[in-house]
Scaffold this motif. Sequence first.
Motif, short mmCIF file in Angstrom:
data_model
loop_
_atom_site.label_atom_id
_atom_site.label_comp_id
_atom_site.label_asym_id
_atom_site.label_seq_id
_atom_site.Cartn_x
_atom_site.Cartn_y
_atom_site.Cartn_z
N LEU A 9 -59.55 -99.34 56.27
CA LEU A 9 -58.54 -100.20 56.88
C LEU A 9 -57.33 -100.36 55.97
N VAL A 13 -53.43 -99.28 56.78
CA VAL A 13 -52.27 -100.16 56.72
C VAL A 13 -51.22 -99.58 55.77
N GLU A 40 -63.31 -104.57 64.12
CA GLU A 40 -62.86 -105.48 65.16
C GLU A 40 -64.04 -106.14 65.87
N LEU A 47 -57.22 -106.04 65.52
CA LEU A 47 -56.53 -105.84 64.26
C LEU A 47 -55.06 -105.47 64.45
N PHE A 48 -54.77 -104.66 65.46
CA PHE A 48 -53.41 -104.17 65.66
C PHE A 48 -52.95 -104.44 67.09
N LEU A 55 -48.05 -99.03 63.91
CA LEU A 55 -49.19 -99.91 63.69
C LEU A 55 -48.67 -101.26 63.21
N LYS A 56 -48.88 -102.29 64.01
CA LYS A 56 -48.42 -103.61 63.65
C LYS A 56 -49.61 -104.57 63.68
N LEU A 57 -49.89 -105.20 62.55
CA LEU A 57 -51.04 -106.10 62.44
C LEU A 57 -50.86 -107.35 63.30
N THR A 58 -51.95 -107.77 63.91
CA THR A 58 -51.97 -109.07 64.58
C THR A 58 -52.07 -110.14 63.50
N GLY A 61 -55.40 -109.85 62.06
CA GLY A 61 -55.47 -108.65 61.23
C GLY A 61 -54.84 -108.88 59.87
N ALA A 62 -53.70 -109.59 59.84
CA ALA A 62 -53.03 -109.87 58.58
C ALA A 62 -53.90 -110.74 57.67
N ILE A 65 -56.58 -108.50 56.19
CA ILE A 65 -56.00 -107.65 55.15
C ILE A 65 -55.80 -108.43 53.86
#
Length: 296
Positions: A9, A13, A40, A47-48, A55-58, A61-62, A65
Amino acid sequence: MIDRRIYTLLALVQSGSYTKTAQMLNMTQPAVSHQVKQLEQDYNIKLFYSDKKELKLTAEGAILIKYARRAVAIAHSAQQAIEDNKRSVERFSIGITPTATEYLLPQVMAMYCNEHPRTHINIATDSINNIYNRMKAYELDLAIVEGVIPDANYTSVLLDTDYMCLAVSPRHRFAKRKSVSMEEMKHERFILRSAGAGTRELFEDYLKRHGDTLDNFNIIIEIDNVTTIKELVTLDLGITIIAHSACREDEQTGRLAVVPIENARMVREINMVHHKDFNHPEILDDLRRLYNSVRY
């Protein structure tokens, strides 16, 4: 120690691409996708965002990370500490803000290592905000910063005080002046640290308290490299507001002229900052002792 899916992961990113991640990790693209889907499912999150272009993190998700990076940093530190213990080596990662590192601190670190031959210090120079984030991720053991880190989870120990000053080329028209007003400075070309730098923020805070703003100054270059700023000012390509400790030696050798600013006082602190559970308080006393030995 760390779930290999977490490493996948983090690589995803970093690369921003399933294809690139698969190549980096010598995996197939479906395998990368499968590990992400497993995470997930385990955390019951997405996550995205569903965006085919990037690819944009939710938000969830952030968060994952952030803690994943912290876990990896701690695992790496644990492994390093075990190896160092086998070799009787003490290792410290110390973050220093650019202006703070410009003057005495690298010398102080080298002196400390000479006094403690089994010590290894890794110095990371970065902005105060990035150092704060790296402290939170346990990537750094200690920080020496211009300013403060306003967080109750850390302990700050004052190392020194400093002040902001106007630095110009010896050829500049201000060089022989006893003082210069802020209004006069607004007609000059300024070369300043980038936004977010501690010394820059100190200058901006001073202006704000006096009903002024940097918008009223002619800033031609912003750069987060103190040495480059001083070189440009020496060539009389602009003037700058800088920490006095960062240009003291240049003033003594005549490469730069330091001019008082009328009715202005911008004092800053240099602090040593560490986690509450930092296990080597003795290093703080030694660093302060060595710093004072070369500072005075």
